[in-house]
Design an enzyme around this catalytic site. Structure first.
Site, PDB file in Angstrom:
ATOM      1  N   ARG A   1     -25.596 107.437 -12.402  1.00  0.00           N
ATOM      2  CA  ARG A   1     -24.942 108.255 -13.443  1.00  0.00           C
ATOM      3  C   ARG A   1     -25.399 106.960 -15.019  1.00  0.00           C
ATOM      4  NH1 ARG A   1     -19.925 111.167 -11.173  1.00  0.00           N
ATOM      5  NH2 ARG A   1     -21.085 113.069 -10.947  1.00  0.00           N
TER       6      ARG A   1
ATOM      7  N   LYS B   1     -19.200 127.452   1.065  1.00  0.00           N
ATOM      8  CA  LYS B   1     -18.352 128.782   0.675  1.00  0.00           C
ATOM      9  C   LYS B   1     -19.187 129.661  -0.012  1.00  0.00           C
ATOM     10  CE  LYS B   1     -13.877 126.402   0.694  1.00  0.00           C
ATOM     11  NZ  LYS B   1     -13.508 125.384  -0.059  1.00  0.00           N
TER      12      LYS B   1
ATOM     13  N   GLY C   1     -23.865 118.259  -6.166  1.00  0.00           N
ATOM     14  CA  GLY C   1     -23.530 116.810  -5.638  1.00  0.00           C
ATOM     15  C   GLY C   1     -24.102 116.395  -4.243  1.00  0.00           C
TER      16      GLY C   1
ATOM     17  N   GLY D   1     -21.204 121.183 -10.225  1.00  0.00           N
ATOM     18  CA  GLY D   1     -20.483 122.422 -10.717  1.00  0.00           C
ATOM     19  C   GLY D   1     -21.337 122.984 -11.890  1.00  0.00           C
TER      20      GLY D   1
HETATM   21  P1  AMP Z   1     -20.639 122.960  -0.382  1.00  0.00           P
HETATM   22  O1  AMP Z   1     -19.629 122.014  -1.112  1.00  0.00           O
HETATM   23  O2  AMP Z   1     -20.224 124.302  -0.686  1.00  0.00           O
HETATM   24  O3  AMP Z   1     -22.060 122.662  -0.980  1.00  0.00           O
HETATM   25  O4  AMP Z   1     -20.399 122.486   1.030  1.00  0.00           O
HETATM   26  C1  AMP Z   1     -20.767 121.428   1.853  1.00  0.00           C
HETATM   27  C2  AMP Z   1     -20.298 121.262   2.884  1.00  0.00           C
HETATM   28  O5  AMP Z   1     -20.533 122.257   3.853  1.00  0.00           O
HETATM   29  C3  AMP Z   1     -20.342 119.846   3.664  1.00  0.00           C
HETATM   30  O6  AMP Z   1     -19.119 119.205   3.761  1.00  0.00           O
HETATM   31  C4  AMP Z   1     -20.697 120.576   5.115  1.00  0.00           C
HETATM   32  O7  AMP Z   1     -20.238 119.736   6.134  1.00  0.00           O
HETATM   33  C5  AMP Z   1     -20.376 121.810   5.156  1.00  0.00           C
HETATM   34  N1  AMP Z   1     -21.344 122.735   6.092  1.00  0.00           N
HETATM   35  C6  AMP Z   1     -22.416 122.957   6.326  1.00  0.00           C
HETATM   36  N2  AMP Z   1     -22.776 123.758   7.328  1.00  0.00           N
HETATM   37  C7  AMP Z   1     -21.580 124.116   7.776  1.00  0.00           C
HETATM   38  C8  AMP Z   1     -21.109 124.555   9.196  1.00  0.00           C
HETATM   39  N3  AMP Z   1     -22.173 125.211   9.853  1.00  0.00           N
HETATM   40  N4  AMP Z   1     -19.908 124.618   9.626  1.00  0.00           N
HETATM   41  C9  AMP Z   1     -18.801 123.887   8.666  1.00  0.00           C
HETATM   42  N5  AMP Z   1     -19.327 123.389   7.530  1.00  0.00           N
HETATM   43  C10 AMP Z   1     -20.717 123.426   7.223  1.00  0.00           C
END
Ligand code: AMP
Length: 396
Positions: free
Chosen positions: A38, A199, A352, A375
Site C-alpha cells: 500500500r 458468499k 483482497g 470492497g
Molecule cells: P470471499 O471473501 O467471498 O472472497 O471468500 C473467500 C473465502 O472463500 C476464502 O476464505 C475461502 O476459504 C472460501 N472458500 C472458497 N471456496 C470454498 C469452499 N468450497 N468451501 C468453503 N469455503 C470456501
C-alpha cells in the site's frame, strides 16, 4: 466512463496538498510492517507532488483504534518506511490535526512531507463528522484522494473534505478508474470473468452486472454450490445459502436469456470435514455424495476453465476457487492463476483475497492490473457509486 478532476488539473506549486492515502498496512507483534504494497502504491502520486513542488500533508487511517489514541495503531512505522523509500524526511505529527499538526504545517516548504497521525484516533473520522473535517481542511489548499481501497466508506476524510476544499483524485485512483471503468464499459472480447469466494450474498449485484457485460462467467468457490443447487444438483454438505437459491436461479436464467455462458464446476475435491488433514476425493457434480462437502474445483473443471481462459481477450477475477487457506484445497486456484498469468488477455485481479493469492504465487508482474481495493473494487464494478468518488467533481 469516469473523468474526475485529477492532480493534473491543478497548479500545485507552493500549494498545501492534503493527500488521503490508504496506509492501512499489516503489522506484526513488533509493530513492523509485513507488507509494504500500500505504501508502494502511493509513490507515483507522492513523486508527482514532489516534482511539482507542492507541500504534502498525508492523511490515512490504520487499523481500528475506535476513536481513541492507541500507540499500537500509530502511523510511526509507516512514516519511517515512507521516508526510507522516498529518501527524504517524513515528519509524523503527534496529534490528528491539532496544535502540533498546525505548528508543522505553518513552516512547511515546497517538497516537504508531513504525515498526520492516524485519522481514526479521532472519533470524528468514522462518524463522518463535519467539524472534524473542517479542522483537517484548515491544513490544505487542495484535497487529493488517492485512497482507492477506502473510497466506499462514508468517513470524514473521504466524503466531507471534498465538500470543503477543491478536490481531485490521485494517480492511483485515476489508474483504478480507467482500468476498472474500461472492464465494465468497453472490454475487449471475449470477456471472461472468474468468480469465486464464499458468499453469493455479497456478490449478487456484481454477478448481475457482469452478466450484462461479460461473455463467459466461470464460477467456483463456495458460491458455486448455491448455483449448483439452484440448477438442480445435489451438493452434499457443501456450503449453500438457502435464502439465495431463488436469486441464484434468476441469475442463471438471466445469463441464459442473454446468451452468456455461466460455467459451473462439473467436479470437485471434496472431504467429510472442514479441516486441512481430512481425506479427500474427487467427486462429480452429477453424483455428489451426501456426506461430503466441496472444498475445491476438480481436474475436469480446471481443464474447462483453462479452455475459456485460453480464448479470452479480457479476464477479470475475484474470489478464490477453493479453501486456499488449506494447501491441499488450493490447487484449483493455483492452476487457474497460472493460466491467467500466462494468457495473452488483458488480465485484472480485483479484491483482497485474490490479490493475496497472486502475491503468494509471486505472479504480480504477470497480471496486467491488480486492483488495490477489496470492497471498493467490487462496488465500482457493480456500479454502486463510491461515496468518495461521488464527492469529487467531473472534469468539464
Ligand atoms: P470471499 O471473501 O467471498 O472472497 O471468500 C473467500 C473465502 O472463500 C476464502 O476464505 C475461502 O476459504 C472460501 N472458500 C472458497 N471456496 C470454498 C469452499 N468450497 N468451501 C468453503 N469455503 C470456501
Amino acid at each position: 466512463m469516469f473523468n474526475k478532476l485529477s492532480l493534473k488539473d491543478f497548479d500545485l506549486k507552493g500549494k498545501r496538498v492534503l493527500l488521503r492515502v490508504d496506509y492501512n498496512v499489516p503489522l506484526n507483534s513488533n509493530l513492523q510492517i509485513t507488507n509494504t504494497k500500500r505504501i508502494r502504491a502511493s509513490l507515483p502520486t507522492l513523486k508527482y507532488l514532489i516534482e511539482h513542488e507542492a507541500k504534502i500533508i498525508i492523511i490515512s487511517h490504520l487499523g481500528r483504534p475506535d476513536g481513541k489514541e492507541k500507540p499500537e495503531f500509530s502511523l510511526k512505522p509507516v512514516a519511517e518506511k515512507l521516508g526510507l523509500m522516498l529518501k527524504r524526511p517524513v515528519l509524523l505529527t503527534a496529534d490528528v490535526g491539532g496544535t502540533d499538526t498546525y505548528k508543522y504545517v505553518r513552516t512547511m516548504r515546497e517538497g516537504d512531507i508531513i504525515m498526520v497521525e492516524n485519522l481514526r484516533f479521532d472519533p470524528g473520522e468514522e462518524a463522518n463528522d463535519f467539524d472534524f473535517a473542517n479542522r483537517l481542511a484548515c491544513l490544505g489548499d487542495i484535497f487529493c484522494n488517492d485512497a482507492f481501497g477506502t473510497m466506499h466508506r462514508s468517513h470524514a476524510s473521504i466524503t466531507r473534505l471534498p465538500e470543503i476544499l477543491p478536490a481531485c483524485v490521485g494517480l492511483l485512483v485515476e489508474k483504478e478508474l480507467s482500468v476498472l471503468g474500461a472492464a465494465i464499459e468497453s472490454p475487449k472480447r471475449p470477456y471472461v470473468v472468474i468468480l469465486g469466494g464464499a458468499k453469493v450474498k455479497d456478490k449478487i449485484s456484481l454477478i448481475s452486472r457482469l452478466i450484462d457485460v461479460a461473455d463467459v462467467l466461470l464460477i467456483g468457490g463456495a458460491m458455486s454450490y448455491t448455483f449448483l443447487s439452484a440448477a438442480g444438483f445435489s451438493v452434499g454438505r457443501s456450503i449453500i445459502e438457502k435464502d439465495k437459491l431463488e436469486l441464484a436461479k434468476l441469475l442463471l436464467d438471466k445469463a441464459k436469456r442473454q446468451d452468456v455462458k455461466m460455467v459451473l464446476p462439473t467436479d470437485h475435491v471434496a472431504t467429510g470435514e472442514f479441516s486441512f488433514s481430512a481425506p479427500s476425493a474427487v467427486v462429480q457434480s452429477k453424483n455428489f455424495p451426501n456426506i461430503l462437502m466441496g472444498m475445491d474445483i476438480g481436474p475436469s473443471t480446471i481443464k474447462t476453465f483453462k479452455h475459456y481462459i485460453s480464448k479470452a481477450s479480457t479476464i477479470f477475477w475475484n474470489g478464490p476457487l477453493g479453501v486456499v487457506e488449506f494447501d491441499r484445497f488450493s490447487k484449483g486456484t493455483e492452476e487457474i492463476l497460472k493460466a491467467v498469468a500466462n494468457s495473452k488477455a488483458f488480465t485484472i485481479v480485483g479484491g483482497g483475497d485474490t490479490a493475496k493469492c497472486v502475491e503468494q504465487a509471486k505472479l504480480q508482474s504477470k497480471i496486467n492490473f491488480v486492483s488495490t481495493g477489496g470492497g471498493a473494487t467490487l462496488a465500482l464494478m457493480e456500479g454502486v457509486g463510491l461515496p468518495g468518488l461521488k464527492a469529487i467533481k467531473e472534469r468539464i
